[in-house]
Design a protein around this motif. Structure first.
Motif, PDB file in Angstrom:
ATOM      1  N   LEU A 132       8.464  -5.839   2.189  1.00 59.59           N
ATOM      2  CA  LEU A 132       9.592  -5.119   2.780  1.00 59.59           C
ATOM      3  C   LEU A 132      10.925  -5.776   2.453  1.00 59.59           C
ATOM      4  O   LEU A 132      11.978  -5.122   2.505  1.00 59.59           O
ATOM      5  CB  LEU A 132       9.420  -5.018   4.297  1.00 59.59           C
ATOM      6  N   ALA A 133      10.898  -7.064   2.109  1.00 57.37           N
ATOM      7  CA  ALA A 133      12.142  -7.801   1.831  1.00 57.37           C
ATOM      8  C   ALA A 133      12.568  -7.695   0.368  1.00 57.37           C
ATOM      9  O   ALA A 133      13.633  -8.212   0.003  1.00 57.37           O
ATOM     10  CB  ALA A 133      11.957  -9.269   2.205  1.00 57.37           C
ATOM     11  N   ASP A 142       8.662  -2.253  -1.285  1.00 56.92           N
ATOM     12  CA  ASP A 142       7.418  -1.613  -1.713  1.00 56.92           C
ATOM     13  C   ASP A 142       6.724  -1.076  -0.457  1.00 56.92           C
ATOM     14  O   ASP A 142       5.890  -1.750   0.160  1.00 56.92           O
ATOM     15  CB  ASP A 142       6.540  -2.641  -2.436  1.00 56.92           C
ATOM     16  N   LEU A 143       7.070   0.153  -0.079  1.00 59.09           N
ATOM     17  CA  LEU A 143       6.615   0.700   1.196  1.00 59.09           C
ATOM     18  C   LEU A 143       5.117   0.978   1.205  1.00 59.09           C
ATOM     19  O   LEU A 143       4.447   0.773   2.222  1.00 59.09           O
ATOM     20  CB  LEU A 143       7.389   1.983   1.502  1.00 59.09           C
ATOM     21  N   ARG A 151      -0.190  -0.867   3.291  1.00 56.10           N
ATOM     22  CA  ARG A 151      -1.569  -1.337   3.086  1.00 56.10           C
ATOM     23  C   ARG A 151      -1.789  -2.692   3.757  1.00 56.10           C
ATOM     24  O   ARG A 151      -2.847  -2.930   4.360  1.00 56.10           O
ATOM     25  CB  ARG A 151      -1.867  -1.433   1.591  1.00 56.10           C
ATOM     26  N   ALA A 152      -0.805  -3.568   3.645  1.00 55.10           N
ATOM     27  CA  ALA A 152      -0.936  -4.861   4.322  1.00 55.10           C
ATOM     28  C   ALA A 152      -1.054  -4.662   5.827  1.00 55.10           C
ATOM     29  O   ALA A 152      -1.831  -5.349   6.507  1.00 55.10           O
ATOM     30  CB  ALA A 152       0.265  -5.746   3.985  1.00 55.10           C
ATOM     31  N   LEU A 153      -0.273  -3.712   6.371  1.00 54.49           N
ATOM     32  CA  LEU A 153      -0.348  -3.424   7.805  1.00 54.49           C
ATOM     33  C   LEU A 153      -1.726  -2.865   8.171  1.00 54.49           C
ATOM     34  O   LEU A 153      -2.312  -3.252   9.200  1.00 54.49           O
ATOM     35  CB  LEU A 153       0.751  -2.431   8.182  1.00 54.49           C
ATOM     36  N   GLU A 190       1.074   6.509   9.978  1.00 58.34           N
ATOM     37  CA  GLU A 190       2.377   7.177   9.928  1.00 58.34           C
ATOM     38  C   GLU A 190       3.130   6.798   8.654  1.00 58.34           C
ATOM     39  O   GLU A 190       3.771   7.646   8.023  1.00 58.34           O
ATOM     40  CB  GLU A 190       3.202   6.803  11.160  1.00 58.34           C
ATOM     41  N   GLU A 191       3.054   5.532   8.270  1.00 51.08           N
ATOM     42  CA  GLU A 191       3.766   5.088   7.077  1.00 51.08           C
ATOM     43  C   GLU A 191       3.163   5.703   5.812  1.00 51.08           C
ATOM     44  O   GLU A 191       3.893   6.088   4.890  1.00 51.08           O
ATOM     45  CB  GLU A 191       3.756   3.561   6.995  1.00 51.08           C
ATOM     46  N   PHE A 192       1.842   5.833   5.747  1.00 45.14           N
ATOM     47  CA  PHE A 192       1.218   6.452   4.585  1.00 45.14           C
ATOM     48  C   PHE A 192       1.531   7.947   4.521  1.00 45.14           C
ATOM     49  O   PHE A 192       1.670   8.515   3.436  1.00 45.14           O
ATOM     50  CB  PHE A 192      -0.296   6.241   4.603  1.00 45.14           C
ATOM     51  N   THR A 193       1.649   8.570   5.676  1.00 44.53           N
ATOM     52  CA  THR A 193       2.025   9.984   5.690  1.00 44.53           C
ATOM     53  C   THR A 193       3.443  10.169   5.169  1.00 44.53           C
ATOM     54  O   THR A 193       3.745  11.138   4.468  1.00 44.53           O
ATOM     55  CB  THR A 193       1.909  10.550   7.117  1.00 44.53           C
ATOM     56  N   ALA A 194       4.319   9.207   5.478  1.00 39.25           N
ATOM     57  CA  ALA A 194       5.713   9.302   5.051  1.00 39.25           C
ATOM     58  C   ALA A 194       5.880   8.996   3.571  1.00 39.25           C
ATOM     59  O   ALA A 194       6.804   9.504   2.925  1.00 39.25           O
ATOM     60  CB  ALA A 194       6.580   8.358   5.884  1.00 39.25           C
TER      61      ALA A 194
END
Length: 708
Positions: A607-608, A613-614, A619-621, A646-650
């Motif tokens: 993320l930094a 790299d969203l 995936r790490a989450l 939610e992040e994968f959907t986005a």
């Protein structure tokens, strides 16, 4: 995941639009509504228009209709039209299909199997992807990777539809059978130069298309020339028809040539055609020669040079490059040649504009003319100019789509002409996808001209397409050839790039031992040159393939070494990806402190990045949520997994949204909530079915204890 094995494979693509899915044939029917923000794709209507000069073939139309009386209710009708080149097989197939189109309201789809095109027949996986995209499955997510999964998806999406499929220029039965639809409500029409007796077992009705009867030949010539001109010399008309072998294509060539020369007497055309016929026994070549002699000099040169373009079809940009013209000039010549029946119009193709096809016999004639007028040097110059265009444009697309892709040298043989502008990622992706069928014939031409470097360079330039679409069979095939070419060039960096990317394709194909061999080759080459960045990359690759193979004890030391190497090189993204693997391995081995530390650091670093790299951060989450589940911290696991979904959907990433839903089911099962676990598993199973991901579907059936 079970025991010491993690299946970290991604397969399939997001399906949108209202379609019928039936899994891998068994199971219930699931209706998937269009995803928010996605327009419902138009119903495909790909049949070419029937020309006003269409003539005869009433007996053929009657014979083909017999297919409906012999096919049982549980099967789709299958008709095969075979015959010599120039007999009008494609035209008949489209004419008949138009009469039936109202009975197939869900679409009429046409695909070229390219038996007679440069480069040889189309690969089955390539054709399956083409059909699925035509049927509305052209989302940004990948279609399935393997042939089995692509076939399953095609059967699923055709099972509930009334579709008409026209499969043109088939080489053999094996090309056709994987493309047959999954239900009884479709019609399949196949054209081929040879009989396909193997399709008889599938209930095919075969029709051999013969030359016209003499009266039909006269009728076609009269319709193109006009009744008044045809009446001037009926005997000459009959002699023209005889020279043309009463075949529709050469008849159309001769008539188009005469129509463009309204003051020419028919008996003069007969003499010219007869002089050509004395040099060949092929009536299409004879007619093409007559048409060629009537071309303006600049169009004649353009026509000749087309024979040197090693592509299954032609567009303005590619032919402009080969002939050193502007695109608008090339387009004008292409239209003129189509008007003269020397080219067939394919239609407008995304990323290319108007596309044309040169039939095999006409290409044969053009090759004769280029040999006589331009010689080997002229032909080679046109071919190399086209190869330069292909490599330059693919490299431009590569830079746009994958700016972090390793830059390797490119070898060009001629100064750039008019460049094709690619400024948007979608345009670059569309161009690469549209030109994948041109890759093999281009490589074959480079091999003939001993331009070995082109073979690995064009494979490398298509890098974004391998990653975006994951066409695994083509990926492996082209990288094996690219590696061979790089070795012949004695280029260590090219060898490393081809070997490591080949290893990735082999991993996706689950050919793990072969993938390990290729990563070790790349690692050895990097170590020999002291390239620590390469050593880090290929060490991580070895850890990754062992991880995907479920050999976690062997993977762990490679992953640890890769993390240390990337940290020492100051490359946070590479280190973060390795940490994600390491964290998952540690969690599986119940070393939870190490797992959380690695996964937290990986997500933070991803993320930094200047361009975060969203996808990999999500995936790490997800892996961290899974680690908490394994640890027994079910509440925390559920919170993290829901956030990851939610992040994968986005992003979006349909496969990982399904995978995280599966993780949620596993978390519920570990917590003893078996009813809720089953609900999550069913939800994940539906998502995997929509992706047509066979291995994942089978794994979810195991979770649900559903027997296939």
């Amino acid at each position: 995941m079970s025991g010491d094995r993690i299946d970290n494979r991604m397969s399939g693509g997001t399906v949108h639009g209202s379609v019928v899915q039936a899994g891998s044939v068994t199971g219930g029917v699931h209706i998937h509504a269009p995803a928010p923000g996605h327009a419902v794709p138009p119903v495909p209507r790909q049949l070419r228009p029937v020309p006003a000069t269409w003539t005869d073939r009433e007996e053929s139309l009657t014979a083909l209709a017999r297919v409906f009386s012999v096919v049982p209710d549980f099967a789709s009708p299958l008709a095969v039209i075979d015959g010599p080149g120039g007999a009008g097989k494609r035209a008949l197939a489209h004419r008949w299909a138009h009469t039936l189109s109202a009975s197939y309201p869900d679409g009429q789809v046409v695909t070229d199997l390219r038996a007679t095109a440069p480069g040889g027949p189309a690969l089955t996986t390539e054709t399956l992807r083409s059909l699925l995209r035509a049927l509305g499955h052209a989302s940004d997510s990948q279609l399935p990777w393997t042939q089995d999964e692509l076939e399953a998806m095609l059967r699923s999406v055709t099972a509930g539809r009334r579709l008409l499929l026209v499969l043109e220029d088939a080489a053999n039965t094996d090309q056709v059978t994987p493309l047959l639809p999954g239900g009884p409500n479709c019609l399949v029409v196949v054209t081929s130069r040879r009989a396909l007796p193997g399709l008889t077992a599938h209930g095919a009705v075969h029709h051999r298309l013969l030359p016209f009867a003499p009266h039909a030949s006269r009728t076609l010539l009269t319709r193109i020339l006009g009744a008044e001109r045809a009446a001037e010399d009926p005997a000459a008309l009959d002699r023209i028809a005889a020279v043309c072998g009463h075949l529709p294509r050469p008849l159309s060539l001769m008539a188009a040539d005469l129509a463009h020369a309204p003051h020419q007497r028919l008996h003069a055309a007969v003499a010219r055609a007869q002089s050509s016929a004395d040099r060949t026994d092929n009536s299409t070549v004879t007619a093409a020669d007559a048409a060629y002699r009537g071309l303006p000099d600049d169009s004649a040169r353009f026509y000749r040079l087309l024979a040197a373009v090693p592509a299954p079809d032609l567009d303005a940009s590619a032919t402009a490059a080969a002939t050193r013209l502007r695109a608008d000039e090339a387009q004008a010549h292409l239209r003129l040649l189509a008007d003269r029946a020397l080219l067939e119009v394919v239609g407008e193709v995304a990323g290319r504009g108007d596309v044309y096809r040169m039939p095999a016999e006409i290409r044969q004639h053009a090759q004769q003319r280029i040999a006589a007028h331009d010689g080997p040097a002229g032909a080679a110059t046109a071919t190399l100019s086209y190869l330069d265009y292909l490599l330059r444009t693919a490299t431009r697309a590569e830079r746009l789509l994958a700016p972090h892709h390793r830059e390797l040298p490119r070898t060009y043989h001629h100064p750039a002409g008019e460049e094709l502008e690619l400024t948007e990622p979608d345009a670059a992706r569309t161009w690469l996808r549209a030109h994948l069928p041109a890759l093999q014939p281009a490589k074959d031409a480079a091999r003939r001209l001993r331009k070995t470097a082109f073979r690995w360079q064009i494979t490398h330039a298509f890098g974004p397409l391998w990653q975006l679409d994951r066409p695994v069979d083509e990926w492996i095939r082209h990288h094996e050839d690219g590696l061979q070419a790089a070795q012949k060039c004695a280029d260590p960096m090219a060898q490393r790039e081809m070997a490591s990317t080949l290893a990735l394709g082999l991993t996706y194909a689950q050919r793990y031992d072969e993938a390990i061999e290729q990563y070790r080759l790349a690692l050895t080459l990097a170590q020999m040159t002291g390239d620590q960045e390469g050593v880090a990359q290929y060490t991580a690759g070895l850890g990754s393939v062992l991880y995907d193979a479920g050999r976690l004890a062997l993977a762990a030391p490679y992953v640890t070494t890769a993390i240390d190497l990337y940290d020492g090189l100051g490359q946070p993204r590479g280190a973060a990806l390795a940490r994600t693997m390491g964290g998952s391995i540690a969690a599986t081995r119940r070393d939870f402190d190490t797992a959380h530390q690695l996964l937290d650091r990986a997500r933070h670093d991803l993320l930094a990045l200047p361009a975060p790299d969203l996808r990999n951060a999500a995936r790490a989450l997800a892996r961290r949520g899974e680690a908490h589940s394994l640890q027994g911290d079910h509440g925390h696991a559920q919170t993290l997994l829901l956030q990851a979904r939610e992040e994968f959907t986005a992003v979006p990433d349909g496969h990982w949204a399904a995978r995280v839903t599966e993780y949620l089911g596993q978390a519920e099962a570990r917590a003893g909530h078996h009813d809720r676990a089953a609900e999550r598993y069913r939800e994940s199973l539906d998502l995997y079915r929509a992706l047509s991901s066979t291995r994942d579907v089978n794994r979810l059936r195991h979770h649900l204890r559903v027997k296939p």
